[in-house]
Design a protein around this motif. Sequence first.
Motif, PDB file in Angstrom:
ATOM      1  N   LEU B  46      20.548  12.280  -4.052  1.00 42.36           N
ATOM      2  CA  LEU B  46      19.188  12.022  -4.546  1.00 42.36           C
ATOM      3  C   LEU B  46      19.227  11.176  -5.818  1.00 42.36           C
ATOM      4  O   LEU B  46      18.341  10.336  -6.034  1.00 42.36           O
ATOM      5  N   ALA B  72       4.785  16.665   7.282  1.00 42.46           N
ATOM      6  CA  ALA B  72       4.252  17.947   6.785  1.00 42.46           C
ATOM      7  C   ALA B  72       4.462  19.040   7.828  1.00 42.46           C
ATOM      8  O   ALA B  72       4.785  20.183   7.487  1.00 42.46           O
ATOM      9  N   THR B  75       7.941  20.183   7.615  1.00 49.59           N
ATOM     10  CA  THR B  75       8.083  21.073   6.457  1.00 49.59           C
ATOM     11  C   THR B  75       7.565  22.469   6.789  1.00 49.59           C
ATOM     12  O   THR B  75       8.209  23.476   6.462  1.00 49.59           O
ATOM     13  N   PHE B  76       6.418  22.512   7.461  1.00 48.68           N
ATOM     14  CA  PHE B  76       5.836  23.794   7.878  1.00 48.68           C
ATOM     15  C   PHE B  76       6.805  24.565   8.776  1.00 48.68           C
ATOM     16  O   PHE B  76       7.014  25.774   8.599  1.00 48.68           O
ATOM     17  N   ASP B 192      16.528  24.853   3.666  1.00 53.45           N
ATOM     18  CA  ASP B 192      15.089  24.747   3.384  1.00 53.45           C
ATOM     19  C   ASP B 192      14.865  24.241   1.959  1.00 53.45           C
ATOM     20  O   ASP B 192      14.022  23.370   1.701  1.00 53.45           O
ATOM     21  N   LEU B 193      15.660  24.769   1.033  1.00 54.18           N
ATOM     22  CA  LEU B 193      15.559  24.380  -0.385  1.00 54.18           C
ATOM     23  C   LEU B 193      15.803  22.875  -0.569  1.00 54.18           C
ATOM     24  O   LEU B 193      15.064  22.190  -1.283  1.00 54.18           O
ATOM     25  N   VAL B 196      12.874  20.729   0.454  1.00 54.43           N
ATOM     26  CA  VAL B 196      11.785  20.685  -0.537  1.00 54.43           C
ATOM     27  C   VAL B 196      11.969  19.468  -1.448  1.00 54.43           C
ATOM     28  O   VAL B 196      11.006  18.743  -1.737  1.00 54.43           O
ATOM     29  N   PHE B 197      13.201  19.216  -1.861  1.00 50.66           N
ATOM     30  CA  PHE B 197      13.485  18.079  -2.753  1.00 50.66           C
ATOM     31  C   PHE B 197      13.366  16.748  -2.005  1.00 50.66           C
ATOM     32  O   PHE B 197      12.799  15.796  -2.511  1.00 50.66           O
ATOM     33  N   PHE B 199      11.652  16.095   0.758  1.00 49.07           N
ATOM     34  CA  PHE B 199      10.254  15.889   1.134  1.00 49.07           C
ATOM     35  C   PHE B 199       9.444  15.336  -0.049  1.00 49.07           C
ATOM     36  O   PHE B 199       8.680  14.385   0.096  1.00 49.07           O
ATOM     37  N   THR B 200       9.663  15.930  -1.232  1.00 51.41           N
ATOM     38  CA  THR B 200       8.896  15.485  -2.398  1.00 51.41           C
ATOM     39  C   THR B 200       9.379  14.129  -2.896  1.00 51.41           C
ATOM     40  O   THR B 200       8.574  13.200  -3.077  1.00 51.41           O
ATOM     41  N   LEU B 201      10.689  14.019  -3.141  1.00 51.93           N
ATOM     42  CA  LEU B 201      11.202  12.819  -3.817  1.00 51.93           C
ATOM     43  C   LEU B 201      11.254  11.598  -2.901  1.00 51.93           C
ATOM     44  O   LEU B 201      11.049  10.477  -3.363  1.00 51.93           O
ATOM     45  N   TYR B 203       9.652  11.334   0.515  1.00 53.29           N
ATOM     46  CA  TYR B 203       8.481  11.072   1.361  1.00 53.29           C
ATOM     47  C   TYR B 203       7.169  10.976   0.571  1.00 53.29           C
ATOM     48  O   TYR B 203       6.270  10.245   0.960  1.00 53.29           O
ATOM     49  N   LEU B 204       7.050  11.742  -0.514  1.00 55.82           N
ATOM     50  CA  LEU B 204       5.758  11.791  -1.209  1.00 55.82           C
ATOM     51  C   LEU B 204       5.690  10.895  -2.440  1.00 55.82           C
ATOM     52  O   LEU B 204       4.658  10.264  -2.696  1.00 55.82           O
ATOM     53  N   LEU B 205       6.773  10.861  -3.236  1.00 50.85           N
ATOM     54  CA  LEU B 205       6.690  10.095  -4.494  1.00 50.85           C
ATOM     55  C   LEU B 205       6.809   8.586  -4.279  1.00 50.85           C
ATOM     56  O   LEU B 205       7.595   8.145  -3.476  1.00 50.85           O
TER      57      LEU B 205
END
Lengths: 103, 205
Positions: B46, B72, B75-76, B192-193, B196-197, B199-201, B203-205
Motif C-alpha cells: 500500500l 461495496a 465488501t458486504f 477481512d482487515l 478494509v484498507f 477498499f478505502t485507499l 477504490y474510494l480515495l
Amino acid sequence: MAEKEHAHGGYRLYWVTWLWLLILTIFMIGFEVLHLPRLFLVLALVVFMLTKAAFIAGNFMHLRFERLNLIVMVVVGLLITGAVLFVLIYPDGLRVLQLSKAS
Amino acid sequence: MTESHAVEMTAESVWGGGVSPFGVSWRKLMMWIFIITDGLLFAGLLAGYGFLRLASPRWPDQAEVFYIPFIAFMTFVLITSSATMGTAVGAARHGDRRWIVRGLALTILGGLTFLGCQAYEWTHLIHEGARLYTNPWGVPHFTACFFVLTGFHGSHVLSGVIILTVTLIRTLLGKATPEGVEIAGLYWHFVDLVWVFIFTLFYLL
C-alpha cells in the motif's frame, strides 16, 4: 439448555460488530457519492477505515480481550512500522512528481 | 520490599521463562506473529501504491473504472463472512458442533462468492484492455497497483478458503479443536482487515 442459550448469546458481539461495519461502509460510500471537499473526504474515510480496522481486530480477532503484552506487540508493531513506511516513502513520491513536472 | 522492587520482580517472573508473557498458546502466538509480518507485507504494497499515486501527475477516477456498488457488495460479503466465522469460533468455544459446521460452511461460501466477484471484476477489466503495465486510462501504474494489490489479497482469500475447508472437514471428522477453529478464524479476519484498507485507499480515495 442454559449452556446453549449462553453460547448463542455469545454470538451477539459478532453480529453487532457486523452491523457497525455495515453502517460505516454505507457512510463511506455515501461520502464518496456526495462528492464532498477532497480534504474532508480523505480525513473522514481514513477515520472510518481505522474505526473499522479497530472493530475487526478488537471484536472479531478478540484482541481487546487478550493480555496487554500481545495487544502492544500487534498494534504498536503494525502501526509504528506502517507509519514509518508511509512517512519515508510518501515525500519521495511528491519529489518525483515535482521533478517530472519541472522536466 | 519497595514498590519498584516488586514491579521488577513481577516483570522478571513474566519474562524470565516458564510462563507465556502473552498469555496465549504457542500456536496462537505464531499465528499472531504471522499476521504481523503479513500485515507489513500489505503495508509495504500500500505504501508503494501511495508512492506511485503521488508521483503520477494524474490518476483515473475510480468511479469511472470500477462499478463501486459491486465493490461495496464484495465488501458486504467479506464482512458478513467474518461474522459467520466469529459465530463458528464462538460455537467452538462452547462445543456447539452444529454451529461450528454451519458457521464454517457459510464463511467458505462467502469466501467463494468474493473470489467469484473478483474473477468477474478482473475478467471485465481485462476485456476492457487492462494489462499489468498498459491500460486504456493512460496511467500504466494504475493497473499495476490494481492487479498486485487485489491479486495478493485474492490469493490470501483463496488460502483462507482452503484453510477453512480443511478445518470444516476436521470438524466433521471430530478432529478439530476449539483453538484450531479460532486460529483459522484469526487468519480469516485478517483477510477481512486487509480488505478494509484496500477498499478505502484504492477504490474510494
